[in-house]
Write an enzyme that holds these catalytic residues in place. Sequence first.
Site, short mmCIF file in Angstrom:
data_model
loop_
_atom_site.label_atom_id
_atom_site.label_comp_id
_atom_site.label_asym_id
_atom_site.label_seq_id
_atom_site.Cartn_x
_atom_site.Cartn_y
_atom_site.Cartn_z
N LEU A 84 0.83 -1.21 0.00
CA LEU A 84 0.00 0.00 0.00
C LEU A 84 0.86 1.25 0.00
O LEU A 84 1.82 1.34 0.78
CB LEU A 84 -0.89 0.01 1.25
CG LEU A 84 -1.56 1.34 1.59
CD1 LEU A 84 -2.62 1.71 0.54
CD2 LEU A 84 -2.17 1.33 2.98
N SER A 85 0.52 2.23 -0.84
CA SER A 85 1.12 3.57 -0.81
C SER A 85 2.64 3.48 -0.97
O SER A 85 3.11 3.02 -2.01
CB SER A 85 0.71 4.27 0.49
OG SER A 85 1.03 5.63 0.46
#
Length: 371
Positions: free
Chosen positions: A159-160
């Site tokens: 994520l991210s």
Amino acid sequence: MPDVLHGLDEMIRLRQRWTRLMTGNSEAPLRDPAGTEATADRLTEVTAFGGNPGALRMLRFLPPDLPRGAPLVVALHGCTQSAAGFDHGCGWSDLAGQIGFGLLMPEQRRENNGNLCFNWFEPEDTRRDSGEALSIRQMIGWMLEHDGLDPRRVFIAGLSAGGAMTSVMLATYPEVFSGGAILAGLPYGAASTVPQAFEAMFQAPQRSAGERGDAVRAASRHQGPWPRVSVWQGEADATVRPGNAEEVLKQWLDLHGLEIGHPTLQEARPGETYRAWGRGEDRPLVEIHSIPAMEHGVPLHAGTGERRAGSAGPFLLDVGLSSPHAILDFWGLGEPPQRRFAVDRNGEAWEVHGFSPASLLDKALRIVGLR
């Protein structure tokens, strides 16, 4: 700008409080005889897995009775998150136990990055055989050898900043991975300095598909085949602009020799718009899940039950769609392995596909009505 910085500081502070609550960091780690440390949750820390030039922590989970030759999934948390908090939110270890795979969760240290982001934009950490990328590769190698997992079925998701680091790993070690999943991430080569990183996140500069693909081709001597990639993006994401997902698509479609304007499947699904590209295989080579009105985070269908996993929190968004389940489906890991058992003519059970003799015998006796 001061208001923005204040908001970021507040978000980080709340995230840190939530992570401490979820991971129980007030408890001291426990040593076990294998030279690892058991954390307050189900993850176990391994401290001697290699030279670790990126100075990352290695945490892993193996379901009980996991057979040798099982797949390995690597999950990379986002900024301000911990490995244990990310696992709690996404439900990765629960799914590992249900389906049957080893789980590796590298973790950033505050000494490396004050916000606990993987350094996806630092040249020293994003080259093959260097920095954080090499540390993660060493962790994978340790688990493949020590835990007897299948080197042909290694997958990675993040994520991210963890999504951007997933791009780094897929680019620098493409021969290691069968597939990846990039959630609210960025393409490999999007930045090599902090200012460039912010520009990429907030503006998503457009590059040609060939330029995006060339960045990956230059990252190693590998010439294919390339990993299969799933992309996830909230259309209301103001932290990593949705245009970055299109740049990630360009990168991996170019490597697979496919064109972004010609998906093999495009449809509106409940809660998302879905596009996929392939060549007639059972599963696509590249796909994207675009989720209307979703902000920055992992799409979840939190709780227990069918197609549910994890727990909602900051950057862990319950939108009624379980990305961990869908990602495992995309990788071909979505169903529990078929378990076979055998009983010889003397009534003795033999271990088959990870079952213990006792559990095999119990099941056999139930079938013939003796228990």
